[in-house]
Design an enzyme around this catalytic site. Structure first.
Site, PDB file in Angstrom:
ATOM      1  N   ASP A 275      52.746  49.033  11.376  1.00 24.55           N
ATOM      2  CA  ASP A 275      52.978  50.475  11.224  1.00 24.55           C
ATOM      3  C   ASP A 275      53.702  50.688   9.896  1.00 24.55           C
ATOM      4  OD1 ASP A 275      53.787  53.111  11.309  1.00 24.55           O
ATOM      5  OD2 ASP A 275      54.272  53.078  13.446  1.00 24.55           O
ATOM      6  N   ARG A 278      56.651  53.185   9.596  1.00 24.98           N
ATOM      7  CA  ARG A 278      57.863  52.668  10.230  1.00 24.98           C
ATOM      8  C   ARG A 278      58.531  51.601   9.368  1.00 24.98           C
ATOM      9  NH1 ARG A 278      58.569  47.711  12.512  1.00 24.98           N
ATOM     10  NH2 ARG A 278      60.064  47.480  14.236  1.00 24.98           N
ATOM     11  N   GLY A 302      68.323  44.654  18.915  1.00 27.39           N
ATOM     12  CA  GLY A 302      66.925  44.556  19.305  1.00 27.39           C
ATOM     13  C   GLY A 302      66.078  44.084  18.150  1.00 27.39           C
ATOM     14  N   GLU A 324      68.911  40.005  20.391  1.00 29.82           N
ATOM     15  CA  GLU A 324      67.608  40.138  21.026  1.00 29.82           C
ATOM     16  C   GLU A 324      67.695  39.694  22.485  1.00 29.82           C
ATOM     17  OE1 GLU A 324      64.211  40.979  22.303  1.00 29.82           O
ATOM     18  OE2 GLU A 324      64.661  41.534  20.225  1.00 29.82           O
ATOM     19  N   SER A 326      65.112  39.499  24.679  1.00 30.28           N
ATOM     20  CA  SER A 326      63.972  38.696  25.105  1.00 30.28           C
ATOM     21  C   SER A 326      64.199  37.251  24.664  1.00 30.28           C
ATOM     22  CB  SER A 326      62.678  39.234  24.486  1.00 30.28           C
ATOM     23  OG  SER A 326      61.632  38.287  24.602  1.00 30.28           O
ATOM     24  N   VAL A 366      73.002  43.709  24.209  1.00 29.14           N
ATOM     25  CA  VAL A 366      74.155  44.019  23.372  1.00 29.14           C
ATOM     26  C   VAL A 366      75.386  44.320  24.224  1.00 29.14           C
ATOM     27  CG1 VAL A 366      73.701  46.501  23.184  1.00 29.14           C
ATOM     28  CG2 VAL A 366      74.876  45.312  21.331  1.00 29.14           C
ATOM     29  N   GLU A 367      75.161  44.838  25.444  1.00 25.70           N
ATOM     30  CA  GLU A 367      76.287  45.120  26.325  1.00 25.70           C
ATOM     31  C   GLU A 367      77.002  43.848  26.758  1.00 25.70           C
ATOM     32  OE1 GLU A 367      73.452  48.544  26.596  1.00 25.70           O
ATOM     33  OE2 GLU A 367      73.270  46.359  26.589  1.00 25.70           O
ATOM     34  N   GLU A 386      65.812  49.624  15.319  1.00 31.49           N
ATOM     35  CA  GLU A 386      64.612  50.434  15.517  1.00 31.49           C
ATOM     36  C   GLU A 386      64.512  50.646  17.024  1.00 31.49           C
ATOM     37  OE1 GLU A 386      61.820  51.579  16.935  1.00 31.49           O
ATOM     38  OE2 GLU A 386      60.319  50.179  16.156  1.00 31.49           O
ATOM     39  N   GLU A 395      62.436  54.472  26.901  1.00 36.56           N
ATOM     40  CA  GLU A 395      62.997  53.121  26.902  1.00 36.56           C
ATOM     41  C   GLU A 395      64.519  53.127  26.940  1.00 36.56           C
ATOM     42  OE1 GLU A 395      61.375  50.882  23.652  1.00 36.56           O
ATOM     43  OE2 GLU A 395      59.379  50.762  24.542  1.00 36.56           O
ATOM     44  N   HIS A 545      52.566  54.236  15.328  1.00 37.18           N
ATOM     45  CA  HIS A 545      52.277  53.676  16.654  1.00 37.18           C
ATOM     46  C   HIS A 545      52.934  54.494  17.760  1.00 37.18           C
ATOM     47  CE1 HIS A 545      56.315  51.926  16.257  1.00 37.18           C
ATOM     48  NE2 HIS A 545      56.267  51.685  17.553  1.00 37.18           N
TER      49      HIS A 545
END
Length: 623
Positions: A275, A278, A302, A324, A326, A366-367, A386, A395, A545
């Site tokens: 994108d 972006r 993120g 991150e 994930s 992050v928490e 982002e 989200e 996107h």
């Protein structure tokens, strides 16, 4: 509604405690003797009347005869036990309605459906349908498939992880990552419920006026304020309070696992990086503002592949903390930083102008960052993320960014982007599917188009709208100052006034079929002194996107300029008395379902003589 939500969560908790007990209980209900094995059960095909003695045989049949690869779809969508449970009920419900499970086409008969069934073009759309909890209820009574499809391999945590960590490490090198999967504990007490939030349910003209559906919604996105207060009013019922907290905690964890797991697929990262609108906006903000980034400590919330962290390192940051949630992408981002010579080792000092060894990737939400590394409070110079979703707020990641801002960004530090604005405009017939169905190879199929438009009034659509199809001016719905806004301001109610827009001079009426929402985010000269920039998802700019978010009216509203000669006896919004203005009242709030948003839309039309007409409120859930 809150009581119903509590009951639903309690039911899910009872199902989620132990998969073996769950299947055993179902077996007792379906087979009174409790001694039958899978081989003795008759499993009914999802699409026809064929029966099989095992799940594997049934699924092989479905794959070969009906182009339905259950295990492949499960793996592709990363479905856990409950997601798979919903998939079976969803497919059975569609087949019973003679409707294709993958494309939604309605067939005249079961035989026509059998002939129509095909390989799914894009199963991502199916994932959106599976969020509905109605599919947790068995569509077919005594459906033995529901408690047997998982075999002995069902394990909730295992199902939520759709990749092999050891395999990834082998592919990307010996990379050390944080393996702590702990979830922040939820303390349910009256203090955690924000008593300042209010819900205005006063109706206008007898219709629902949802000022803000955020009552009791915490930063996790769960609506349990009333339940909390109810439990607090019975302090002796400590067991109930702990039990409810555990239900909420597990529900959040399940949604978070699914959410972060969805970002483990490389395709979505390619779409985002490709994108150009972006990625170019972030690159320009980070690389073209040396006074902001040179020697700065940067936090990237993120990080995904780490592309923004790489930009920050390239711009001269002395340290980049890339967060991150994930596990897979944290591993990948670590390897990418290492491959580009930018990974910070434990022995590295502060980075230099050539930016070696400045990026450290932390696998966590992050928490929970404090549990993984030690960062001095308010020790970050630049916070970049982002975080934007469809309709900006889908989200619910903004809450996490604001959490990081309040805990780690130094006073006067920069947040990128630092502004966000939601716009709204009305769209005409060209923004619907009606023109397509009105002429299909010379045949009129407008009856289909009308049904599609009616269905669209029930759900928000994420599609690209051409600016030529807008029939009103654009108006600002809500603006956010990310440097100063409070976390509770993520949920809001705002009004907007739209006026008919015409490029011709004959002042004819046209139909407004609904409204379209989009957003801009700004990297303003407050922080980007040398080169401010804007990231826009507007219909007037190249598509992104994010596309735009479409809310379709129950019925089209006729609009015209003020010069139109309206009939006094006609209803406002009709062709004889079009509205010169459309008044909107829109609320966007985090839904009770974690990471989703609810949108309420109230619409009124005003004609040139001042008469006003209101339409029933509409509620949309963006999932």
């Amino acid at each position: 509604m809150e009581t119903e939500e509590t009951n639903r969560l309690t039911q899910v908790e009872e199902e989620e405690d132990d998969d073996d007990d769950f299947k055993e209980a179902w077996t007792e209900d379906e087979n009174e003797d409790g001694d039958e094995n899978d081989e003795d059960l008759e499993f009914l095909c999802l699409f026809c009347d064929s029966k099989y003695g095992s799940c594997d045989a049934l699924f092989d049949h479905c794959c070969l005869a009906h182009s339905f690869d259950f295990n492949g779809i499960r793996k592709e969508l990363g479905l856990d036990f409950y997601g798979s449970f919903k998939l079976i009920n969803y497919v059975r419900s569609q087949v019973a309605d003679n409707r294709c499970w993958s494309c939604g086409v309605h067939c005249q008969s079961k035989q026509d459906l059998q002939s129509h069934l095909h390989q799914p073009v894009d199963t991502k759309d199916v994932r959106l349908l599976l969020v509905h909890d109605k599919y947790l209820n068995p569509f077919m009574q005594e459906d033995s498939l529901l408690y047997s499809f998982g075999g002995d391999e069902e394990d909730e945590d295992a199902c939520n992880t759709s990749f092999d960590k050891e395999e990834i490490v082998k592919d990307f090198g010996n990379v050390c990552i944080d393996d702590d999967d702990t979830v922040e504990d939820i303390e349910l007490n009256a203090e955690t419920y924000n008593k300042d939030r209010k819900t205005d349910m006063a109706g206008s003209n007898g219709h629902l006026s949802l000022a803000c559906s955020s009552k009791g919604i915490t930063d996790t996105g769960l609506d349990y304020g009333q339940s909390v207060n109810s439990l607090e009013s019975h302090p002796k019922d400590k067991g109930s309070r702990v039990y409810f907290a555990d239900v909420v905690k597990k529900d959040i964890k399940r949604v978070n696992d699914s959410y972060f797991g969805s970002y483990s697929a490389f395709g979505i990262h390619r779409d985002m990086i490709s994108d150009k609108i972006r990625t170019d906006a972030y690159q320009q903000a980070l690389l073209k503002n040396p006074s902001l980034l040179n020697g700065a400590v940067v936090m990237d919330v993120g990080c995904g592949t780490g592309i923004l962290s790489l930009f920050a390192a390239q711009a001269g940051a002395s340290r980049v903390i890339s967060i991150e949630a994930s596990e897979k992408m944290a591993t990948v981002a670590t390897q990418i930083a290492k491959d580009n010579g930018l990974l910070r080792s434990k022995t590295d000092g502060e980075g230099n102008k050539n930016c070696p060894g400045v990026i450290e990737v932390v696998h966590t939400m992050v928490e929970n960052l404090d549990k993984s590394i030690q960062i001095q409070p308010h020790g970050v110079d630049v916070l970049v993320s982002e975080w934007m979703g469809y309709c900006l707020l889908y989200e619910s990641m903004l809450s996490s960014v604001l959490f990081a801002r309040d805990r780690w960004l130094k006073p006067g530090g920069a947040i990128l982007p630092d502004t966000a604005t939601i716009f709204v405009a009305g769209f005409g017939k060209g923004g619907t599917s009606l023109p397509f169905w009105e002429n299909v190879y010379g045949f009129n199929m407008s009856s289909i188009g009308k049904e599609v438009v009616q269905d669209a009034a029930k759900f928000p659509l994420v599609e690209v709208i051409n600016h030529h199809d807008l029939v009103t001016n654009a108006a600002v719905l809500q603006s956010f100052d990310l440097a100063t806004m409070k976390p509770e301001e993520v949920d809001f109610t705002a009004t907007a006034e739209l006026e008919a827009k015409f490029d011709n001079l004959d002042h004819k009426a046209t139909s407004c079929y609904g409204v379209v929402l989009w957003f801009d985010t700004g990297f303003t000269n407050r922080f980007c002194k040398e080169m401010p920039t804007v990231l826009s998802t507007s219909p007037y700019t190249p598509k992104t996107h994010w596309s735009q978010t479409i809310l379709t009216f129950w019925e089209p509203i006729s609009v015209a300029s003020r010069e139109f000669a309206a009939e006094e006896s006609a209803d406002v919004g009709t062709g004889a008395c079009p509205a010169s203005k459309i008044l909107l009242r829109i609320s966007i709030a985090r839904a009770t379902q974690h990471r989703c948003i609810d949108i309420s839309l109230e619409t009124a039309g005003v004609c040139t003589d001042g008469r006003k007409r209101s339409w029933p409120a509409q509620i949309f859930n963006l999932t």
